[in-house]
Write an enzyme that holds these catalytic residues in place. Structure first.
Site, PDB file in Angstrom:
ATOM      1  N   LYS A  91       0.839  -1.207   0.000  1.00 40.90           N
ATOM      2  CA  LYS A  91       0.000   0.000   0.000  1.00 40.90           C
ATOM      3  C   LYS A  91       0.874   1.257   0.000  1.00 40.90           C
ATOM      4  CE  LYS A  91      -0.343  -0.332   5.046  1.00 40.90           C
ATOM      5  NZ  LYS A  91      -1.147  -0.904   6.146  1.00 40.90           N
ATOM      6  N   TYR A 131      16.088  30.069   9.443  1.00 41.83           N
ATOM      7  CA  TYR A 131      14.866  30.743   9.891  1.00 41.83           C
ATOM      8  C   TYR A 131      14.746  30.674  11.406  1.00 41.83           C
ATOM      9  CZ  TYR A 131      12.894  30.811   5.139  1.00 41.83           C
ATOM     10  OH  TYR A 131      12.658  31.032   3.817  1.00 41.83           O
TER      11      TYR A 131
HETATM   12  C1  LIG Z   1      -0.418  -1.797   6.890  1.00 42.29           C
HETATM   13  C2  LIG Z   1      -0.985  -3.102   7.332  1.00 42.29           C
HETATM   14  C3  LIG Z   1      -0.170  -4.244   7.412  1.00 42.29           C
HETATM   15  C4  LIG Z   1       1.336  -4.166   7.293  1.00 42.29           C
HETATM   16  O1  LIG Z   1       1.835  -3.656   8.505  1.00 42.29           O
HETATM   17  P1  LIG Z   1       3.406  -3.466   8.796  1.00 42.29           P
HETATM   18  O2  LIG Z   1       3.448  -3.018  10.200  1.00 42.29           O
HETATM   19  O3  LIG Z   1       3.894  -2.446   7.834  1.00 42.29           O
HETATM   20  O4  LIG Z   1       4.055  -4.788   8.569  1.00 42.29           O
HETATM   21  C5  LIG Z   1      -0.780  -5.465   7.672  1.00 42.29           C
HETATM   22  N1  LIG Z   1      -2.127  -5.543   7.866  1.00 42.29           N
HETATM   23  C6  LIG Z   1      -2.931  -4.467   7.834  1.00 42.29           C
HETATM   24  C7  LIG Z   1      -4.387  -4.632   8.075  1.00 42.29           C
HETATM   25  C8  LIG Z   1      -2.388  -3.212   7.574  1.00 42.29           C
HETATM   26  O5  LIG Z   1      -3.180  -2.121   7.568  1.00 42.29           O
END
Ligand SMILES: *Cc1c(COP(=O)(O)O)cnc(C)c1O
Length: 378
Positions: A49, A270
Site C-alpha cells: 500500500k 529561519y
Molecule cells: C499496513 C498493514 C499491514 C502491514 O503492517 P506493517 O506493520 O507495515 O508490517 C498489515 N495488515 C494491515 C491490516 C495493515 O493495515
C-alpha cells in the site's frame, strides 16, 4: 560511507537533482526471504500500500513476486487496479479498505478481492455473488482490539448467528490486525490472539491471517496461515530495541550547494535557532521538508560526510538544510559533494527517532523531487 559511490553523475537527471534516492531491490527481496524463513511453512504475503511505503510499487512488487510473493495487500482500489495491471492473474490482490474503497463492480472487473470490514460489506459482496451466479473471493476482517476496521463485536455476533450471510462468498481468509505487535510485552497481543481464535471458532472454517511485520516476531502462535508484512520488507526494524534483522533498503544522498564560514556573531536559518559557538563551516544541502525531510529534524538530524557524522543545525526549510561541517576537510565539504541523509550507517529508524516519528512516516514521506535509482531486483 563513500559519499559518491552510488551516484552516477553522467546521468543528467541525477546531475540536476538535489538528492539521489537509491532503492535496493535485492535488499527488499532478501528481507522477504528472511521473513519467509522466520515463518517456516506459513505463507507470506507482501503489503505494498501507499506505493510500497513510498518506495515505488511498480518496481518493488515485481521484485517481491520474483522472490516468491503471491499474495499482495494494498489499502485502496486504485492501488489494486495499478497492481493488477502489472501482473497476470496468478497473484492475489486484497484491498484492505474493503468495499468502502470503491464500487463492487470495479472489484469484480479488476479481479481484486475486498477485505470485507462490516456486515454491510459482507451482504453487498454476497449479493454480487448471487447476481454473478458464482462464488466471489474475499477476506473477512474481524476487529479484535484495534477499533479501526473490521467487524466489531456486535456484527461478529450477528454473523455467527446467521452464517448464511456468507453464502456465495469464497472465504479465502479470516483476518485481524494487531495494535501493539511492536511491543512483545504488551498484554493486548495475547488478548487479540485469544479473541481472534474465539471468533474463528464461531465462523466457517477458513485460513487465518493476523501478523504484520512485528507480529511475525511474536512467535509461531501468531503466524496462523498467512503473514502480512509491510514495513520490514522495506528495512524498518520490526523488533524495536533489538538488533534489526532486516537489511537497509533506502539510501538518500543530498547534494551540497554551498559552504560558508561563519563565527559567533552569526545565527543559522529561519528563526535564528542556532548560533555558531565560534568559527564554523556551514554546508547547505538541497533537501528540505518539501522532500519529506521532516521539519522536526531541525537542530536534531544528522548526516554522514565521508566518515564523519555532521549535525543538522538550524531549521529545516522547504528546499534546504544546513549542516555544521566544521570538522570536515575542505576537500570533503565542497559544493557538488554528497552527504548521506539515510543509509546503512544512518538507518530509517534512526532518522525517525531523531524526527520524533516512526520509520513508516519517513519512508512514506520520501519526496517526489529525488532522483530515484533502483538497484538489483532481478
Ligand atoms: C499496513 C498493514 C499491514 C502491514 O503492517 P506493517 O506493520 O507495515 O508490517 C498489515 N495488515 C494491515 C491490516 C495493515 O493495515
Amino acid at each position: 560511507m563513500c559519499p559518491s559511490e552510488a551516484v552516477d553523475l553522467d546521468d543528467p537527471a541525477a546531475a540536476r537533482a538535489g538528492a539521489i534516492l537509491t532503492i535496493d531491490l535485492d535488499a527488499v527481496a532478501d528481507n522477504y526471504r528472511r521473513l519467509c524463513a522466520e515463518l517456516g511453512a506459513v505463507a507470506c504475503a507482501a503489503v505494498v500500500k501507499a506505493d510500497a511505503y513510498g518506495l515505488g510499487m511498480a518496481r518493488v512488487a515485481p521484485a517481491l513476486a520474483r522472490a516468491g510473493a503471491r499474495t499482495f495487500f494494498v489499502a485502496q482500489l486504485e492501488e489494486a487496479i495499478a497492481l493488477r495491471a502489472m501482473f497476470p492473474v496468478e497473484v492475489e490482490i486484497y484491498v484492505l479498505n474493503g468495499l468502502g474503497a470503491g464500487p463492487v463492480a470495479e472489484f469484480q472487473a479488476g479481479r481484486v478481492h475486498p477485505v470485507l470490514n462490516s456486515l454491510g460489506e459482507i451482504d453487498a459482496w454476497a449479493a454480487a455473488a448471487r447476481a454473478a451466479g458464482r462464488a466471489l473471493p474475499a477476506a473477512v476482517h474481524i476487529d479484535t482490539g484495534i477499533s479501526r476496521l473490521g467487524l466489531p463485536d456486535d456484527e461478529l455476533e450477528a454473523l455467527a448467528a446467521d452464517r448464511g450471510r456468507l453464502a456465495g462468498i469464497d472465504l479465502r481468509y479470516l483476518l485481524s490486525h494487531l495494535a501493539c505487535a511492536d511491543r512483545p510485552e504488551h498484554p493486548l497481543n495475547a488478548e487479540q490472539l485469544r479473541r481472534f481464535r474465539a471468533a474463528r471458532a464461531r465462523l466457517p472454517d477458513a485460513p487465518a491471517s493476523l501478523a504484520n511485520s512485528s507480529g511475525i516476531f511474536l512467535g509461531a502462535d501468531y503466524h496462523l496461515d498467512l503473514a502480512r508484512p509491510g514495513v520490514a520488507l522495506y528495512g524498518v526494524n520490526p523488533t524495536p530495541g533489538q538488533p534489526n534483522p532486516m537489511r537497509q533498503v533506502v539510501r538518500l544522498q543530498g547534494k551540497i550547494l554551498q559552504v560558508r564560514e561563519i563565527d559567533a556573531s552569526r545565527t543559522v536559518g529561519y528563526g535564528a535557532t542556532h548560533r555558531a559557538a565560534g568559527p564554523t563551516r556551514i554546508a547547505t544541502v538541497a533537501v528540505g521538508y518539501a522532500d519529506g525531510y521532516l521539519r522536526s529534524l531541525s537542530n536534531r538530524g544528522s548526516a554522514w560526510l565521508g566518515d564523519r557524522r555532521v549535525p543538522v543545525v538550524g531549521r529545516v526549510s522547504m528546499d534546504l538544510i544546513t549542516l555544521d561541517v566544521t570538522g570536515a576537510s575542505a576537500e570533503a565539504a565542497r559544493p557538488g559533494a554528497f552527504v548521506d541523509l539515510i543509509g546503512a550507517d544512518l538507518s530509517t529508524d534512526e532518522v525517525a527517532e531523531a524526527a520524533g516519528t516512526i520509520g513508516y512516516e519517513i519512508l512514506t514521506s520520501l519526496g517526489r523531487r529525488y532522483h530515484r535509482v533502483y538497484r538489483g531486483g532481478r
